[in-house]
Design a protein around this motif. Structure first.
Motif, mmCIF file in Angstrom:
data_model
loop_
_atom_site.group_PDB
_atom_site.id
_atom_site.type_symbol
_atom_site.label_atom_id
_atom_site.label_comp_id
_atom_site.label_asym_id
_atom_site.label_seq_id
_atom_site.Cartn_x
_atom_site.Cartn_y
_atom_site.Cartn_z
ATOM 1 N N PRO A 1 -27.712 -6.018 -39.916
ATOM 2 C CA PRO A 1 -26.494 -6.382 -40.648
ATOM 3 C C PRO A 1 -25.290 -5.586 -40.146
ATOM 4 C CG PRO A 1 -27.875 -4.959 -41.992
ATOM 5 C CD PRO A 1 -28.635 -5.210 -40.722
ATOM 6 N N LEU A 2 -24.288 -6.296 -39.704
ATOM 7 C CA LEU A 2 -23.086 -5.671 -39.152
ATOM 8 C C LEU A 2 -21.868 -6.179 -39.908
ATOM 9 C CD1 LEU A 2 -23.930 -6.308 -35.381
ATOM 10 C CD2 LEU A 2 -24.283 -4.180 -36.618
ATOM 11 N N GLU A 3 -20.788 -5.487 -39.752
ATOM 12 C CA GLU A 3 -19.534 -5.970 -40.293
ATOM 13 C C GLU A 3 -18.387 -5.523 -39.413
ATOM 14 O OE1 GLU A 3 -19.274 -4.363 -44.233
ATOM 15 O OE2 GLU A 3 -18.502 -2.417 -43.551
ATOM 16 N N ILE A 4 -17.342 -6.333 -39.412
ATOM 17 C CA ILE A 4 -16.104 -5.940 -38.744
ATOM 18 C C ILE A 4 -15.237 -5.297 -39.808
ATOM 19 C CG2 ILE A 4 -14.049 -6.726 -37.532
ATOM 20 C CD1 ILE A 4 -15.709 -8.945 -36.323
ATOM 21 N N GLY A 5 -15.088 -4.005 -39.665
ATOM 22 C CA GLY A 5 -14.384 -3.249 -40.695
ATOM 23 C C GLY A 5 -12.881 -3.225 -40.469
ATOM 24 N N GLN A 6 -12.147 -3.516 -41.490
ATOM 25 C CA GLN A 6 -10.693 -3.407 -41.457
ATOM 26 C C GLN A 6 -10.293 -2.047 -42.022
ATOM 27 O OE1 GLN A 6 -8.858 -5.903 -40.103
ATOM 28 N NE2 GLN A 6 -10.778 -6.984 -39.722
ATOM 29 N N LYS B 1 -7.619 -0.640 -50.291
ATOM 30 C CA LYS B 1 -7.998 -2.048 -50.173
ATOM 31 C C LYS B 1 -8.340 -2.397 -48.730
ATOM 32 C CE LYS B 1 -5.105 -3.500 -54.064
ATOM 33 N NZ LYS B 1 -4.008 -4.402 -54.509
ATOM 34 N N SER B 2 -9.361 -3.238 -48.572
ATOM 35 C CA SER B 2 -9.775 -3.664 -47.235
ATOM 36 C C SER B 2 -10.623 -4.914 -47.363
ATOM 37 C CB SER B 2 -10.574 -2.566 -46.526
ATOM 38 O OG SER B 2 -10.984 -2.994 -45.249
ATOM 39 N N GLU B 3 -10.663 -5.714 -46.292
ATOM 40 C CA GLU B 3 -11.525 -6.890 -46.253
ATOM 41 C C GLU B 3 -12.374 -6.813 -44.993
ATOM 42 O OE1 GLU B 3 -9.334 -10.475 -46.524
ATOM 43 O OE2 GLU B 3 -8.461 -10.006 -48.494
ATOM 44 N N ASN B 4 -13.694 -6.777 -45.162
ATOM 45 C CA ASN B 4 -14.618 -6.689 -44.035
ATOM 46 C C ASN B 4 -15.333 -8.018 -43.850
ATOM 47 O OD1 ASN B 4 -13.929 -4.000 -43.746
ATOM 48 N ND2 ASN B 4 -15.640 -3.269 -44.973
ATOM 49 N N LYS B 5 -15.599 -8.362 -42.591
ATOM 50 C CA LYS B 5 -16.267 -9.620 -42.258
ATOM 51 C C LYS B 5 -17.715 -9.338 -41.882
ATOM 52 C CE LYS B 5 -16.101 -13.519 -39.022
ATOM 53 N NZ LYS B 5 -15.414 -14.085 -37.832
ATOM 54 N N LEU B 6 -18.666 -9.989 -42.556
ATOM 55 C CA LEU B 6 -20.088 -9.790 -42.300
ATOM 56 C C LEU B 6 -20.501 -10.517 -41.025
ATOM 57 C CD1 LEU B 6 -22.811 -8.663 -43.332
ATOM 58 C CD2 LEU B 6 -23.133 -10.833 -44.534
ATOM 59 N N ILE B 7 -21.252 -9.821 -40.165
ATOM 60 C CA ILE B 7 -21.789 -10.384 -38.922
ATOM 61 C C ILE B 7 -23.303 -10.216 -38.946
ATOM 62 C CG2 ILE B 7 -21.819 -10.220 -36.401
ATOM 63 C CD1 ILE B 7 -19.120 -11.078 -37.422
ATOM 64 N N LEU B 8 -24.027 -11.286 -38.653
ATOM 65 C CA LEU B 8 -25.484 -11.201 -38.575
ATOM 66 C C LEU B 8 -25.914 -11.239 -37.125
ATOM 67 C CD1 LEU B 8 -26.556 -13.542 -41.519
ATOM 68 C CD2 LEU B 8 -26.489 -11.045 -41.475
ATOM 69 N N SER B 9 -26.730 -10.278 -36.749
ATOM 70 C CA SER B 9 -27.223 -10.215 -35.378
ATOM 71 C C SER B 9 -28.681 -9.760 -35.418
ATOM 72 C CB SER B 9 -26.363 -9.264 -34.539
ATOM 73 O OG SER B 9 -26.664 -9.407 -33.169
ATOM 74 N N HIS C 1 -35.505 -5.111 -27.383
ATOM 75 C CA HIS C 1 -34.245 -5.661 -26.875
ATOM 76 C C HIS C 1 -33.219 -5.529 -27.993
ATOM 77 C CE1 HIS C 1 -36.170 -7.814 -23.377
ATOM 78 N NE2 HIS C 1 -37.216 -7.702 -24.177
ATOM 79 N N VAL C 2 -32.192 -4.707 -27.780
ATOM 80 C CA VAL C 2 -31.279 -4.386 -28.881
ATOM 81 C C VAL C 2 -29.952 -5.118 -28.748
ATOM 82 C CG1 VAL C 2 -32.293 -2.146 -29.423
ATOM 83 C CG2 VAL C 2 -30.507 -2.292 -27.685
ATOM 84 N N THR C 3 -29.404 -5.436 -29.889
ATOM 85 C CA THR C 3 -28.095 -6.063 -29.968
ATOM 86 C C THR C 3 -27.019 -4.998 -30.173
ATOM 87 O OG1 THR C 3 -26.828 -7.825 -31.062
ATOM 88 C CG2 THR C 3 -28.134 -6.382 -32.480
ATOM 89 N N GLY C 4 -25.759 -5.399 -30.047
ATOM 90 C CA GLY C 4 -24.637 -4.550 -30.430
ATOM 91 C C GLY C 4 -24.448 -3.281 -29.627
ATOM 92 N N GLU C 5 -25.037 -3.194 -28.425
ATOM 93 C CA GLU C 5 -24.823 -1.992 -27.615
ATOM 94 C C GLU C 5 -23.359 -1.880 -27.224
ATOM 95 O OE1 GLU C 5 -24.678 0.405 -23.794
ATOM 96 O OE2 GLU C 5 -23.946 -1.602 -24.282
ATOM 97 N N GLU C 6 -22.775 -3.005 -26.842
ATOM 98 C CA GLU C 6 -21.375 -2.996 -26.415
ATOM 99 C C GLU C 6 -20.418 -2.699 -27.556
ATOM 100 O OE1 GLU C 6 -20.661 -2.972 -23.417
ATOM 101 O OE2 GLU C 6 -22.097 -4.142 -22.249
ATOM 102 N N LYS C 7 -20.910 -2.779 -28.779
ATOM 103 C CA LYS C 7 -20.079 -2.504 -29.961
ATOM 104 C C LYS C 7 -20.267 -1.082 -30.473
ATOM 105 C CE LYS C 7 -18.832 -6.869 -30.012
ATOM 106 N NZ LYS C 7 -17.479 -7.301 -29.595
ATOM 107 N N GLY C 8 -21.109 -0.294 -29.784
ATOM 108 C CA GLY C 8 -21.304 1.089 -30.217
ATOM 109 C C GLY C 8 -22.743 1.470 -30.453
ATOM 110 N N LEU C 9 -23.680 0.929 -29.651
ATOM 111 C CA LEU C 9 -25.113 1.247 -29.758
ATOM 112 C C LEU C 9 -25.666 0.888 -31.138
ATOM 113 C CD1 LEU C 9 -25.151 4.817 -28.091
ATOM 114 C CD2 LEU C 9 -24.938 2.581 -26.978
#
Length: 519
Positions: A99-104, A278-286, A359-367
């Motif tokens: 479970p990932l999110e794009i944090g604002q 206040k913030s709005e984060n977007k959920l990303i599934l990988s 095989h891992v996801t999200g390495e390019e986003k910060g391991l």
């Protein structure tokens, strides 16, 4: 491989001394099983066939959470099914959801007794938090370990707490936790905030105000850099979503408790506190893809072979970053290594220890995928994980090599285990005879490659690692990183080196010995 970046401040603030046994000879450890027939099943032809599919335009650059990344995980899954290597989780479930999110970056402020303290100035946070409170509970250092607890006499459930950096001392000047003149992990700049936040969550705290007067300005500089250079970094979705963490400066800390630097009496402080972050984060599934070949004699000990399945996706102008080298080369190398081990198992010569193909996801986003596996949900226990062999970019030639192509960069092999390093050297001398180049293994390497691929999340957990790498080139993180530029003869022999090393680690009588502390 991920680019260097300033980690989120919350994460940023995120060996045994026995005599080392003599390393046995490679022949003596595994003489009853000859790996060469199985290493020879790793071929240029099959590596090329895999890579021309995996790094094709159809996979759209495999950016984390995007359709191309979904195609990538399904391709990997189907290959393991064809090989007959089961899912590590069982029940044909090869995917570990991450479970990932794009944090604002939040905006707003904190109001204390009518005075306003702005986010990014007096307060730093990645947490959205709103609410009104009539007290803050001063919890001292916010520490609990052994017979010491700042929480023992406090009611903090559903409340806002104030804690400070550092740790308690005894009357003789020694530190209470360690019992010596040395500080404990509670004073470690990389871990102390996260440990306090986890402990606060255990007690049901709603929000934590953290005061570190010595380091606040450094945190603030990093925070502003992140805000000014894109505030939508992907991250793991926090486990404690309801717990807000704040770094506060001296002005706010002393407005709450003027004597905070030396105050020892814990308890509630009457205030009028309003949180307006206040913030709005977007959920990303990988997904990570995890397969397991069970060992024949020591199935509960694990050798993890890893590479990252993602890349950086599509440019704004539509050009596709195919990522053939980064890290298509590592991905297809793993598939060939898996096939070699499975052929050995089918011939009655399977590994004694279990092999985990991660095989891992999200390495390019910060391991992120490997961080999730090690820190949140290890499918197989880390204390039974004997080694991680990580492959990230092994299909090209570093231009700095000036024509000397028969090499591989090794990073980290000696950081935790002298034995693993010596074993690696012996394996290479016996089977592949590559030049093992340790240029980037230097602790002062300005590139900091040791911290930039997925092995690092294993190393920080005291698991010996080797990182296999060919260096960067003119097509690194560019659309020019395509399958036609891969040196398949080098990709084959480098893949065979990883296979031979994994074979030795998996089949030796005792697990690789940890004799060093990672600096």
């Amino acid at each position: 491989m991920k680019s260097i970046f300033f980690a989120q401040i919350i994460l940023f603030m995120a060996c045994n001394s026995i005599q080392r046994p003599t390393v046995g000879t490679v022949q003596g450890m595994t003489s009853e099983m000859d790996p060469l027939p199985f290493a020879k099943t790793i071929t240029e032809t099959e590596l090329k066939e895999h890579l021309y599919i995996y790094a094709s335009d159809e996979f759209e650059g495999r950016e984390t959470g995007k359709p191309g990344q979904k195609k990538a995980v399904n391709y990997i899954k189907e290959e393991y099914k064809k090989l007959g290597i089961p899912a590590a989780k069982g029940d044909d479930d090869y995917f570990q959801e991450v479970p990932l999110e794009i944090g604002q970056m939040p905006s707003g402020s904190i109001l204390l007794n009518g005075a306003e303290y702005a986010l990014g100035d007096h307060v730093l946070t990645f947490s959205a938090a709103q609410g009104f409170y009539t007290e803050i509970v001063y919890a001292g250092y916010g520490i609990e370990e052994g017979d010491y607890s700042d929480y023992a006499t406090l009611d903090v459930k559903g409340k806002i707490i104030l804690v400070k950096a550092g740790e308690p001392k005894n009357k003789d000047g020694s530190y209470r936790i360690s019992g010596t003149s040395e500080t404990s992990v509670w004073s470690n700049a990389s871990d102390s905030f996260g440990k306090r936040l986890e402990l606060a969550a255990k007690y049901g705290v709603k929000g934590m105000l953290y005061y570190d007067g010595d380091n606040y300005n450094r945190f603030k500089s990093q925070y502003r850099f992140m805000k000014n250079n894109g505030n939508n970094r992907m991250r793991l979705k926090p486990k404690n979503q309801d717990l807000a963490g704040f770094f506060i400066d001296s002005d706010l800390a002393k407005a709450i408790l003027p004597t905070i630097e030396f105050a020892e009496t814990l308890g509630a402080i009457p205030v009028q506190l309003e949180l307006r972050a206040k913030s709005e984060n977007k959920l990303i599934l990988s997904e990570n893809v995890v397969a397991l070949l069970e060992g024949s004699e020591m199935p509960k000990e694990y050798v993890v072979i890893s590479s990252h399945l993602d890349h950086i996706g599509v440019e704004a102008d539509g050009d596709i970053n195919n990522g053939a080298d980064d890290d298509g080369s590592g991905t297809v190398a793993m598939l060939e290594i898996a096939e070699a081990f499975k052929k050995a198992a089918d011939a009655g010569k399977g590994p004694k220890r279990s092999i985990v193909f991660l095989h891992v996801t999200g390495e390019e986003k910060g391991l992120l995928g490997s961080q999730y596996y090690t820190d949140v949900d290890p499918i197989l226990p880390l204390d039974q994980t004997v080694t991680n062999l990580n492959i990230d970019m092994i299909g090209r030639i570093d231009p700095k090599r000036d024509g000397q192509r028969n090499y591989i960069y090794l990073i980290g092999s000696d950081r935790l285990s002298t034995e693993l390093h010596e074993l690696s050297e012996a394996i290479n001398e016996k089977f592949t005879n590559l030049e093992l180049d340790y240029t980037f293994n230097d602790e002062n390497d300005p590139n900091r490659f040791y911290y930039r691929s997925d092995h690092y999340n294993f190393a920080k957990n005291n698991i010996p690692i080797i990182f296999y790498f060919n260096g960067t080139h003119e097509d690194y993180h560019r659309p020019g990183d395509t399958p036609d530029k891969i040196n398949y003869d080098l990709l084959k022999i480098r893949t065979q080196l990883v296979f031979h090393t994994a074979w030795e680690v998996a089949n030796r009588e005792r697990r690789v010995f940890v004799d060093r502390a990672d600096p």
